[in-house]
Design an enzyme around this catalytic site. Structure first.
Site, mmCIF file in Angstrom:
data_model
loop_
_atom_site.group_PDB
_atom_site.id
_atom_site.type_symbol
_atom_site.label_atom_id
_atom_site.label_comp_id
_atom_site.label_asym_id
_atom_site.label_seq_id
_atom_site.Cartn_x
_atom_site.Cartn_y
_atom_site.Cartn_z
ATOM 1 N N LYS A 68 1.093 -1.480 0.403
ATOM 2 C CA LYS A 68 0.053 -0.541 0.275
ATOM 3 C C LYS A 68 1.319 1.333 -0.332
ATOM 4 O O LYS A 68 1.480 1.610 0.568
ATOM 5 C CB LYS A 68 -0.656 0.008 1.042
ATOM 6 N N SER A 127 -9.502 2.654 2.619
ATOM 7 C CA SER A 127 -8.971 2.564 2.021
ATOM 8 C C SER A 127 -7.949 1.898 0.655
ATOM 9 O O SER A 127 -7.164 1.880 0.365
ATOM 10 C CB SER A 127 -8.092 3.514 2.862
ATOM 11 N N SER A 148 -9.859 -0.207 6.969
ATOM 12 C CA SER A 148 -9.205 -0.175 5.970
ATOM 13 C C SER A 148 -8.842 -0.964 5.589
ATOM 14 O O SER A 148 -8.044 -1.704 3.938
ATOM 15 C CB SER A 148 -8.814 1.016 5.865
HETATM 16 N N1 GLN Z 1 -12.944 4.342 6.033
HETATM 17 C C1 GLN Z 1 -12.184 4.896 7.700
HETATM 18 C C2 GLN Z 1 -12.075 6.331 7.710
HETATM 19 O O1 GLN Z 1 -11.944 7.088 6.634
HETATM 20 C C3 GLN Z 1 -11.038 4.309 7.790
HETATM 21 C C4 GLN Z 1 -10.397 4.493 7.588
HETATM 22 C C5 GLN Z 1 -9.137 3.353 7.705
HETATM 23 O O2 GLN Z 1 -9.161 2.518 8.273
HETATM 24 N N2 GLN Z 1 -7.649 4.177 6.994
HETATM 25 O O3 GLN Z 1 -11.706 7.133 8.122
#
Ligand code: GLN
Length: 497
Positions: A80, A155, A179
Site C-alpha cells: 500500500k 482505503s 481499511s
Molecule cells: N474508512 C475509515 C476512514 O475513513 C477507515 C479508514 C482506515 O481504516 N484507514 O477513516
C-alpha cells in the site's frame, strides 16, 4: 489452476522451492497481467517492473547456490502506498507527497525483503488512508474487479483489488477503522488487522496513530498467517510495538472447532444491514456449528457510539499528524507565496484533497481550547467502554462473528457526495480499532448481483493466533475463497464513474 499469477503466496513459495518454476517466471507472469489489467483496475499507482525482475533473478541465483531461503521466498507482493519504501515513491495517493521517495524503509518492508519477497509496486488508496472507496485518491479511483462500475472499498482498495484480480500474490494494507477488512470483504479476499502493537508502524505514514495497524491482504487464511509471521515482531523504532513473543501463526491451523465458542453480537445485525449479507453471515454461523463450535448471542452495548467516537479520535490524531506537511518539512511547496504564513496555507491548500481538509478541520475543532473536554476527552473516555464491552464478551466467547460491511460493493459515485453515508460503511469494523483487538475479514458468499460478501471474526487482544485458527477452519470447510471474478468482469465499463 493453470496460470502462475493465480497462485496464492504459499503455493508460489513451495513451487519455487521445489524448483518447478523460477521466481522470475512468477514475477513476469504477474507483471504481464498488471500491464494488461492495471489500466482498467488501477490497483497500482507505481509498478517497479525492473526492480521486481532484478530481485526475482537474484532470488533464483541464491536458490541455485543452495542458500537457505526465507519464508516469503520469491512471492510477489504489492505494498500500500502509505508504507515507506526506500527510493520508491510513497505518495499516500496525495498531491502533497506526489514527488516523495522515502530515505528509509518501513520495518514491515525490511521484514518482507529479509524473508525474500519480491515487491511489485505500490497500491492506490484513499488519500492518507481517509475513506472507504479509494475515490479520495488524488490519482483516480480503483475499480472493483468483480464489477468495474463499483468501488473496491477502501482505503486499501488498491491492495484488495490487486489480490482479487490476480495482480499480486500477496499484499500489505493498513487499517485505522476498517481499511484492510472492508476492501477485503468487498473484493472477496482475506484481510487481517492484527492486534494493535503486533506489527511495527515505523514507516507507515501516520493517520490515527492510536488506531493504525499494518496487516496482510491475501487469497487465503494460510497466506495471512504466513505474512503475519514475517511482519509481526517487536520493533524498538515504534514505541507502541509490543514486546510479546510472536507465535508461529500457521503452525496451529487446524479444522476441528469442538469446544470453540463463537459470539454473534446482536448490535451488528440491526438496521442498515443488507439481507444478503445477513443471511450469508448467519449461514457461516450454521457452518461453524456443523464443525463443532457453539454459537451464542452476545451484546456489545456501546456499539452505537463507535462511529462518532472514531471520527473524533481519528480526526484529532490526523490533524496533528498532518501538520508536518507544510511545504517546508515535507511535501508540495507552493510557487505563490509572499510570506511564511502564505507558504504554509497555500502549500496545504494546493496539496490536500477535500476529504483530508474536512478531517483536518474536524480534528482541529475537536482539539481546540474550550471544546477539548467536550469532544476529545469524552471520546477517549467512551473508548474505554468499548474495551470493557469486548473484555467482558471475550470472557464468555473465544471469537465474535459478524458482517464486515453492511452491504456489498456500492457504485462509484454513489456515496461520494455524502460523507456521513460513507462513514457508516465502517460501522462494523471501527470498534476493533478503538479496542485494539484483531479482526479478520474473509469471503462467505456471493450476492444475487454477483458481488462478494465478507464476514468478520474478532478476537481478544493478542489472540491473533486463535483468530486465524477459527478463520482457517471455516475456509477449509467451504469454497468461497476460491471464487474469482469472471474474466469478462475485468473490463472497462461505460457506466463506471
Ligand atoms: N474508512 C475509515 C476512514 O475513513 C477507515 C479508514 C482506515 O481504516 N484507514 O477513516
Amino acid at each position: 489452476m493453470s496460470e502462475l499469477y493465480e497462485l496464492s503466496g504459499h503455493e508460489v513459495r513451495s513451487r519455487i522451492l521445489r524448483r518447478e518454476v523460477s521466481a522470475e517466471e512468477v514475477t513476469r507472469s504477474l507483471l504481464e497481467r498488471i500491464s494488461k489489467l492495471n489500466p482498467i483496475i488501477h490497483a497500482y499507482v507505481t509498478v517497479d517492473a525492473e526492480g521486481a525482475v532484478a530481485r526475482a533473478k537474484e532470488i533464483d541465483s541464491r536458490i541455485a547456490d543452495g542458500e537457505k531461503m526465507g519464508e516469503l521466498c520469491g512471492i510477489p507482493i504489492a505494498v500500500k502506498d502509505n508504507i515507506c519504501t526506500l527510493g520508491m515513491p510513497t505518495t499516500c495517493s496525495s498531491r502533497i507527497l506526489e514527488n516523495f521517495s522515502p530515505p528509509y524503509e518501513a520495518t514491515v518492508v525490511e521484514a518482507i525483503l529479509e524473508a525474500d519477497a519480491v515487491i511489485l509496486g505500490k497500491t492506490n488508496l484513499d488519500e492518507f488512508a481517509m475513506g472507504s472507496s479509494t475515490e479520495n485518491s488524488a490519482f483516480g479511483t480503483t475499480r472493483n474487479p468483480w464489477d468495474t462500475s463499483r468501488i473496491p472499498g477502501g482505503s486499501s482498495g488498491g491492495s484488495a483489488a490487486a489480490i482479487a484480480a490476480d495482480l499480486a500474490s500477496m499484499a500489505l494494507g493498513s487499517d485505522t477503522g476498517g481499511s484492510i477488512r472492508q476492501p477485503a470483504a468487498l473484493c472477496g479476499v482475506v484481510g487481517l488487522k492484527p492486534t494493535y502493537g503486533r506489527v511495527s508502524r515505523y514507516g507507515l505514514v501516520a493517520f490515527g496513530s492510536s488506531l493504525d495497524q499494518i496487516g496482510p491482504i491475501t487469497k487465503d487464511v494460510f497466506d495471512a498467517g504466513l505474512l503475519l509471521n514475517v511482519i509481526a515482531r517487536h520493533d524498538p523504532k515504534d514505541s507502541t510495538s509490543a514486546p510479546e513473543p510472536t507465535p508461529n501463526y500457521v503452525a496451529g491451523l487446524k479444522t476441528d472447532m469442538t469446544g470453540v465458542k463463537i459470539g454473534l453480537p446482536s448490535e451488528y445485525f440491526g438496521e442498515g444491514l443488507s439481507e444478503d449479507v445477513e443471511s450469508a453471515v448467519r449461514a457461516a454461523a450454521a457452518k461453524y456449528e456443523e464443525l463443532g463450535a457453539e454459537i451464542v448471542d452476545i451484546s456489545l452495548p456501546h456499539t452505537e457510539y463507535a462511529v462518532a467516537t472514531y471520527y473524533i479520535i481519528a480526526t484529532a490524531e490526523a490533524c496533528s499528524n498532518l501538520s508536518r506537511y507544510d511545504g517546508v518539512h515535507y511535501g508540495h511547496r507552493t510557487e505563490r507565496k509572499s510570506d511564511i504564513i502564505e507558504l504554509y496555507s497555500r502549500s496545504r491548500a494546493e496539496g490536500f484533497g477535500p476529504e483530508v481538509k474536512r478531517r483536518i478541520m474536524l480534528g482541529t475543532h475537536a482539539l481546540s481550547a474550550g471544546y477539548y473536554d467536550a469532544y476529545y476527552l469524552k471520546a477517549a473516555q467512551v473508548r474505554a467502554l468499548f474495551r470493557r464491552d469486548f473484555d467482558e464478551a471475550f470472557e464468555e466467547v473465544d471469537v465474535m462473528l459478524c458482517p464486515t460491511s453492511p452491504t456489498p460493493a456500492f457504485k462509484i459515485g454513489e456515496k461520494a457526495s455524502d460523507p456521513l453515508a460513507m462513514y457508516l460503511s465502517d460501522i462494523y469494523t471501527i470498534s476493533a480499532n478503538l479496542a485494539g483487538i484483531p479482526g479478520i475479514s474473509m469471503p462467505c458468499g456471493i450476492s444475487p448481483d454477483g458481488l462478494p460478501i465478507g464476514m468478520q471474526l474478532m478476537a481478544g487482544t493478542f489472540d491473533d493466533e486463535k483468530l486465524l485458527r477459527v478463520a482457517y477452519a471455516y475456509e477449509q470447510a467451504t469454497d468461497h475463497h476460491l471464487k474469482r471474478p469472471a474474466p469478462d468482469a475485468l473490463q472497462d465499463r461505460k457506466d463506471a464513474g
